[in-house]
Motif scaffolding. Structure first.
Motif, PDB file in Angstrom:
ATOM      1  N   ASP A 123       2.039  12.267  -9.358  1.00 57.62           N
ATOM      2  CA  ASP A 123       1.371  13.602  -8.908  1.00 57.62           C
ATOM      3  C   ASP A 123       2.509  14.673  -9.321  1.00 57.62           C
ATOM      4  O   ASP A 123       2.004  15.759  -9.824  1.00 57.62           O
ATOM      5  N   ARG A 158       0.961  -1.375   0.060  1.00 60.45           N
ATOM      6  CA  ARG A 158       0.069  -0.110   0.085  1.00 60.45           C
ATOM      7  C   ARG A 158       1.090   1.448   0.051  1.00 60.45           C
ATOM      8  O   ARG A 158       0.715   2.074  -0.716  1.00 60.45           O
ATOM      9  N   ALA A 159       1.925   1.128   0.792  1.00 61.79           N
ATOM     10  CA  ALA A 159       2.800   2.341   0.818  1.00 61.79           C
ATOM     11  C   ALA A 159       3.420   2.462  -0.267  1.00 61.79           C
ATOM     12  O   ALA A 159       3.658   3.703  -1.046  1.00 61.79           O
ATOM     13  N   GLU A 208       1.074   4.084  -2.971  1.00 61.27           N
ATOM     14  CA  GLU A 208       0.856   5.575  -2.639  1.00 61.27           C
ATOM     15  C   GLU A 208       2.283   6.154  -3.078  1.00 61.27           C
ATOM     16  O   GLU A 208       1.796   7.440  -3.588  1.00 61.27           O
ATOM     17  N   ARG A 209       3.350   5.833  -2.827  1.00 57.11           N
ATOM     18  CA  ARG A 209       4.498   6.481  -3.012  1.00 57.11           C
ATOM     19  C   ARG A 209       4.692   6.685  -4.807  1.00 57.11           C
ATOM     20  O   ARG A 209       5.013   7.679  -4.969  1.00 57.11           O
ATOM     21  N   HIS A 268       2.173   9.200  -5.773  1.00 55.78           N
ATOM     22  CA  HIS A 268       2.631  10.484  -5.279  1.00 55.78           C
ATOM     23  C   HIS A 268       3.936  11.059  -6.295  1.00 55.78           C
ATOM     24  O   HIS A 268       3.592  12.389  -6.679  1.00 55.78           O
TER      25      HIS A 268
END
Lengths: 223, 290
Positions: B200, B189-190, B193-194, B197
């Motif tokens: 983004d 999950r981390a 997300e990284r 990110h």
């Protein structure tokens, strides 16, 4: 004089009373009355154990009485602390006993922007920066307390550890459990969260006013 | 007792719900794709939702849709890159673990094309244990680390050839109930997300590099030692090139080119000698640049 007959009657009456309290305990919907009735049941069962010389039953319920009393004290203390916080500095320090410690290393990301929020964090030591806004959070700051109540449940910024330290964390689920178990806590928690939200709005309005007056002052000043 | 009476009908669902909660059943409703997705993305996203519903459940597929929603209508993001995000995110969210391997073999057996051949997979002991719930895995990992067996290779056989094999596969596949409370899931999950990110930040800081940043997810696949090595290579590229560029501590005007150069230097080498040299070269070049 033969007292065994009397002991038998007291035992039967005590068991009946204890049964009533056990039923009453199980019918409680929330934690504080449940603990109170649990304690009353323990007392009745302890009294019942004396005439029939059931020391094991006495010991067991004495232990359970202490445990129920301790948990009840924790709950009442929690409500008192939240109430105090609402009327005082709006701090969330009362959550600390329910939080678990987590060590953070330099460069570690605690969470990312737009990620689904599931925990609230309390900064104990180290340095932490909100990546998008560049704001550094001070020790003692709480992060993510409003995320629990927001409909989208998403982080609005990323948080990076810029100098190793410790944070305390508590999951929203744990806070929800406290909320459901203890309606009085829930009420004061909502008041506290709303007060913190209004405080944030107030700060934003102040900043907006500062931004608004700065250019006006520059324009109005003579060239 | 009349279980059909109005007062009692509420009890059975309540009991079922308690068991579902304890067993980790996912009773969320199927996710709906966000409006306004480009056609190319919509097709891949629908495939992703199907795959992740089979892999874990509708709640997990909803997480995929929520993650995808962050990029819907985003400036500087072209449809091809968005489609690649949707595709790679499906692959990365349906990561390879022993549970997934059992699920895949069961699905093969249930497809009705005869008995599928046995699979032998070489995993690591820590990889297997980390698929268990954190409460169970933590002490086991500590004990394995203490005796020095943490990275021990373990060969697992996935067979649907016998009744016993099928039963074993079903038991292994049923562990998916606890997958989301595992240490491995927290790490995955981390990671996702990284990665999101970085995409983004790339769209904000250097949109031309967004495709290259997105494509890096293709590096991290598989299981066992290979997977661990891929992950280390990815982390090195992101820590030394991508993140410093977005933080402004490295001035790399052609980040896409730098990522491509670094990826070309990836070798199956635990010490990452060539990759580290290449990255050092890129950093030196960009530090000395105009």
């Amino acid at each position: 004089m033969d007292t065994s007959h009397l002991a038998e009657h007291i035992g039967a009456a005590g068991s009946l009373a204890a049964s009533v309290f056990v039923v009453a305990t199980y019918t409680m919907r929330t934690m504080i009355p449940l603990r109170v009735f649990g304690m009353l049941t323990n007392v009745v069962l302890m009294i019942t154990a004396i005439p029939i010389h059931s020391f094991l039953q006495f010991g067991l319920h004495a232990g359970l009485l202490c445990l129920n009393g301790y948990r009840l004290h924790q709950m009442l203390q929690l409500v008192r602390d939240v109430k105090k916080s609402v009327n005082g500095d709006l701090s969330m320090d009362w959550l600390k006993p329910f939080m678990t410690e987590r060590k953070c290393e330099t460069g570690e990301m605690l969470f990312y922007k737009d990620e689904k929020a599931e925990t609230m964090l309390y900064i104990v030591s180290g340095r932490y920066r909100l990546v998008e806004s560049g704001i550094e959070l001070p020790v003692g700051a709480i992060v993510g307390e409003l995320g629990m109540l927001s409909p989208s449940n998403e982080r609005t910024q990323s948080l990076e550890c810029i100098e190793g330290g410790t944070v305390l964390s508590v999951s929203y689920r744990q806070v929800e459990e406290l909320y459901v178990q203890n309606p009085e806590f829930g009420f004061y928690f909502l008041r506290l969260a709303s007060a913190r939200l209004f405080q944030n709005i107030g700060k934003l309005e102040e900043r907006l006013a500062e931004y608004g007056t700065a250019p006006t002052a520059a324009v109005s000043s003579p060239a | 007792m009349n279980f059909g009476s109005p007062k009692v009908t509420g009890i059975l669902p309540a009991i079922r719900s308690i068991f579902a909660d304890v067993l980790g059943d996912d009773d969320s409703s199927p996710p709906v794709l966000p409006a306004g997705l480009p056609e190319a993305v919509r097709t891949l996203a629908a495939d992703g939702v199907r795959r992740l519903t089979d892999y874990q459940g509708p709640g997990y597929a909803q997480l995929y849709v929520d993650r995808l929603r962050r990029f819907a209508g985003r400036r500087n993001l072209d449809d091809a890159v968005f489609a690649e995000i949707a595709r790679l995110m499906t692959v990365r969210m349906a990561y390879d673990d022993a549970i997934e391997m059992a699920q895949a073999k069961l699905a093969e057996a249930e497809a009705g094309h005869g008995i599928p051949p046995d699979d032998r997979r070489r995993l690591r002991l820590d990889e297997m244990v980390s698929s268990l719930p954190e409460m169970v895995a933590d002490p086991v990992l500590w004990a394995l680390d203490y005796v020095g067996w943490l990275h021990l290779p373990v060969t697992l056989r996935f067979s649907a050839a016998s009744r016993f094999g099928l039963r074993r596969l079903k038991i292994e596949a049923s562990l998916k109930r606890w997958r989301l409370s595992s240490i491995r899931y927290a790490r995955e999950r981390a990671w996702v997300e990284r990665w999101l990110h970085m995409i983004d930040r790339s769209l904000t800081r250097q949109p031309a590099a967004a495709a290259a940043v997105t494509a890096t997810a293709g590096m991290v696949q598989g299981y066992g030692d290979g997977y661990t090595q891929n992950l280390r290579d990815w982390n090195l590229i992101v820590d030394e090139l991508v993140k410093p560029t977005f933080d402004g501590t490295l001035r790399c005007d052609d980040l896409a080119g730098a990522i491509a150069e670094a990826r070309a230097a990836v070798r199956p080498d635990r010490k990452q000698v060539q990759l580290k040299q290449t990255i050092a070269g890129i950093r030196a070049r960009n530090a000395a640049g105009p």
